[in-house]
Design an enzyme around this catalytic site. Sequence first.
Site: not given
Length: 288
Positions: A90, A141, A236
């Site tokens: 992410d 996202h 991430h």
Amino acid sequence: MPDDCATVLPPVPAWQPTPLILASIALHALALGAVLWQFDLWPWALTALVLNHSVLTATGLWPRSQALGPNLTRLPEAAARRGEVALTIDDGPDPLITPAVLDLLDAHGARATFFCIAERARSHPELCRAIVLRGHAVENHSDRHRHSFSLLGPRGYARELQAAQVDLRHITGVTPRFFRAPAGLRNPFLGPILARHQLLLASWTRRGFDTRESRPAVVLHRLVHKLGPGDILLLHDGHAARTAQGRPVILEVLPALLHAIRTAGLTTVTLRVACATPDTPAAPARPQ
């Protein structure tokens, strides 16, 4: 273009309110009716509505909750039977981290799903294109990853999702089919917007909290503890915490995590491949 970009996913059905949302609508109607019938009941009606909104808020703050609508927290059973897991990454792309992540994935023959922030994608379009060209998937996202995302109304959600859809499709040539809310937080207004854009909400089975945990061993343990087929794992490349030596945690964790996945006899696939319709052949995952 990688084969899994052409993988056919089932259509997202029209939005239907969940039992919790239906109960909330009914409670609002009853509260209004009670006050119209006897105004002195307003304190009781107000209390009931405050309690109801507290429940809705708490539900939206639970990223893996299904009470506000469909939410992918594990891969479909068919994918689990095939021994597949999904590695999701992410908050990128990040020019200092994402290229190294891609190199590590290549070295281990692994595939991943990158939930990209459209604002960052516009700043680094070549990284998003590289993600797709190297066999991975780019998904939605949000446009700006707003900290107030869970407080938005229908128009705010529509702007965030549509802007990201348009720009990510323009940059990569592939329309996103999955959405992950910033920090996984949302409210009941998100569901209809997801359905309108044919997006599936995806959270995770487990995450390493690697945006704030600087110890790679701790992050790795959180991800591999009870690791099994069908898991969706979260790391991430954007907003990544740094180790004591200043190295992004994901770069320290990823080799050991991919080794653990391979040792467990599991295979990494993109969410698109894992969720492909049964009558559509999914692109084969890279051997590990």
